[in-house]
Design a protein around this motif. Structure first.
Motif, PDB file in Angstrom:
ATOM      1  N   GLY A  65      12.893  -3.091  -0.671  1.00 19.18           N
ATOM      2  CA  GLY A  65      13.900  -3.353   0.338  1.00 19.18           C
ATOM      3  C   GLY A  65      13.644  -4.694   1.000  1.00 19.18           C
ATOM      4  N   TYR A  66      13.613  -5.753   0.186  1.00 22.92           N
ATOM      5  CA  TYR A  66      13.187  -7.074   0.675  1.00 22.92           C
ATOM      6  C   TYR A  66      13.887  -7.467   1.960  1.00 22.92           C
ATOM      7  CZ  TYR A  66      13.160 -12.132   1.017  1.00 22.92           C
ATOM      8  OH  TYR A  66      13.074 -13.421   1.477  1.00 22.92           O
ATOM      9  N   THR A  67      15.223  -7.356   1.984  1.00 21.32           N
ATOM     10  CA  THR A  67      15.941  -7.871   3.144  1.00 21.32           C
ATOM     11  C   THR A  67      15.750  -7.005   4.373  1.00 21.32           C
ATOM     12  OG1 THR A  67      17.933  -6.673   2.493  1.00 21.32           O
ATOM     13  CG2 THR A  67      17.700  -8.942   1.711  1.00 21.32           C
ATOM     14  N   ARG A  68      15.224  -5.801   4.203  1.00 17.95           N
ATOM     15  CA  ARG A  68      15.034  -4.933   5.366  1.00 17.95           C
ATOM     16  C   ARG A  68      13.562  -4.740   5.713  1.00 17.95           C
ATOM     17  NH1 ARG A  68      19.607  -0.138   5.106  1.00 17.95           N
ATOM     18  NH2 ARG A  68      21.401  -1.521   4.892  1.00 17.95           N
ATOM     19  N   GLY A  69      12.690  -5.261   4.892  1.00 18.96           N
ATOM     20  CA  GLY A  69      11.269  -5.107   5.170  1.00 18.96           C
ATOM     21  C   GLY A  69      10.717  -6.349   5.844  1.00 18.96           C
ATOM     22  N   GLU A  70       9.459  -6.613   5.622  1.00 20.95           N
ATOM     23  CA  GLU A  70       8.855  -7.820   6.162  1.00 20.95           C
ATOM     24  C   GLU A  70       7.872  -8.339   5.147  1.00 20.95           C
ATOM     25  OE1 GLU A  70       4.828  -6.732   8.502  1.00 20.95           O
ATOM     26  OE2 GLU A  70       6.661  -6.647   9.667  1.00 20.95           O
ATOM     27  N   GLN A  71       7.532  -9.595   5.238  1.00 20.62           N
ATOM     28  CA  GLN A  71       6.538 -10.171   4.353  1.00 20.62           C
ATOM     29  C   GLN A  71       5.899 -11.368   5.043  1.00 20.62           C
ATOM     30  OE1 GLN A  71       8.126 -11.699   0.744  1.00 20.62           O
ATOM     31  NE2 GLN A  71       9.542 -13.113   1.729  1.00 20.62           N
ATOM     32  N   TRP A  72       4.624 -11.565   4.735  1.00 19.78           N
ATOM     33  CA  TRP A  72       3.919 -12.767   5.171  1.00 19.78           C
ATOM     34  C   TRP A  72       3.986 -13.773   4.047  1.00 19.78           C
ATOM     35  CZ3 TRP A  72       2.178 -13.978   9.891  1.00 19.78           C
ATOM     36  CH2 TRP A  72       1.949 -12.931  10.808  1.00 19.78           C
ATOM     37  N   ILE A  73       4.256 -15.019   4.393  1.00 15.58           N
ATOM     38  CA  ILE A  73       4.258 -16.095   3.415  1.00 15.58           C
ATOM     39  C   ILE A  73       3.260 -17.146   3.863  1.00 15.58           C
ATOM     40  CG2 ILE A  73       5.600 -17.973   2.397  1.00 15.58           C
ATOM     41  CD1 ILE A  73       8.010 -16.227   2.490  1.00 15.58           C
ATOM     42  N   LYS A  74       2.270 -17.397   3.027  1.00 10.95           N
ATOM     43  CA  LYS A  74       1.296 -18.441   3.337  1.00 10.95           C
ATOM     44  C   LYS A  74       1.842 -19.779   2.844  1.00 10.95           C
ATOM     45  CE  LYS A  74      -3.517 -19.824   2.719  1.00 10.95           C
ATOM     46  NZ  LYS A  74      -4.802 -19.526   2.042  1.00 10.95           N
TER      47      LYS A  74
END
Length: 281
Positions: A155-164
């Motif tokens: 659920g990419y657009t509804r989740g979260e992610q850290w980007i280095k």
């Protein structure tokens, strides 16, 4: 149209709680506002959560907005926020400008770390904004061009992610969040017109009426080139003229009013009526 427009799906409520939980660890907030409707793009609920954080505000999609009005908004917003950029997020140099602006905002933190004998840590940055304001475009550019590591979740657009992004800069993505309701019908209509609220939330007829009224007062020649309409008159006359020019007919051979409305809204959203700002100083 109702006095209040309610639009707050469950995932937005969860996302708001996530922002509240994580804001304590964040050093710099990147907030995206649509240059066509900067005021309507501001989420007052988020403002209360992030008011004590360093803030970079980015006016996105300036290529679709009235450049004179964008300049005025830049002057106003710079008095309220720490840093401001007007950027088409698809431009090749956009990410570099953002990195420079964020790094500048982090100088104070790094100086404090150094004074304590600590090695400067990567700035933790949160990207926020209402839906369809350009967050995904920005995240994709960082992820594809600069990211040393990307954590994807279902659920990419509804989740979260850290980007280095680099050793100095990491980003926490958050879903687009809208206020629970809009007491101002104009704000809700603006968000529907730029695509931040699903069109079915507000009747197309209401949106078209509000758009035509605004264009008549502020951009009276906006329909001339696309639809050969010299004067914005009544709603019925304009839509029928659009149907005639584009040959939008129903099965009986009559003008297909619904298709005419949808076409006008679509071409406005795509900037085909010219560079138009829905909110003026």
């Amino acid at each position: 149209m109702a006095n209040q427009i309610h639009w707050f799906p469950g995932h937005m409520s969860r996302a708001l709680r996530d922002v509240e939980d994580r804001i304590k660890m964040i050093d710099v907030v990147i907030e995206l506002l649509d240059a066509r409707a900067p005021l309507s793009s501001i989420n007052s609920q988020l403002e209360n959560l992030i008011k004590n954080k360093k803030r970079l505000v980015i006016l996105t999609k300036p290529d679709l907005a009235d450049p004179l009005e964008t300049k005025k908004w830049e002057q106003i917003l710079l008095t309220k926020y720490d840093s401001l950029l007007s950027l088409n997020l698809t431009d090749g140099n956009a990410t570099n400008q953002i990195v420079k602006a964020v790094s500048k905002l982090g100088q104070e933190k790094w100086a404090k770390d150094k004074a304590k004998g600590m090695k400067p840590q990567a700035l933790k940055t949160m990207i926020i904004g209402i839906p369809n304001v350009g967050k995904s475009s920005l995240i994709n550019r960082f992820a594809k061009r600069k990211a040393a590591g990307v954590q994807n979740k279902p659920g990419y657009t509804r989740g979260e992610q850290w980007i280095k992004v680099s050793n100095e800069f990491v980003l926490l993505d958050t879903p687009g969040i809208l206020p629970m309701n809009y007491e101002n019908k104009k704000n809700a209509a603006n968000l529907a017109l730029i695509g931040s609220i699903r069109e079915e939330i507000l009747p197309n007829t209401d949106l078209v009426n509000m758009l035509l009224s605004y264009l008549k007062s502020n951009y009276p020649n906006s329909l001339k080139e696309r639809f050969n309409i010299d004067e914005i008159s009544s709603y019925e006359d304009v839509i029928k003229a659009i149907c005639e020019v584009r040959k939008l007919l129903d099965s009986k051979g009559d003008f297909d009013i619904a298709r005419g409305e949808s076409l006008l809204l679509k071409e406005f959203k795509e900037g085909k009526l010219g560079r138009i700002t829905l909110e003026k100083i």
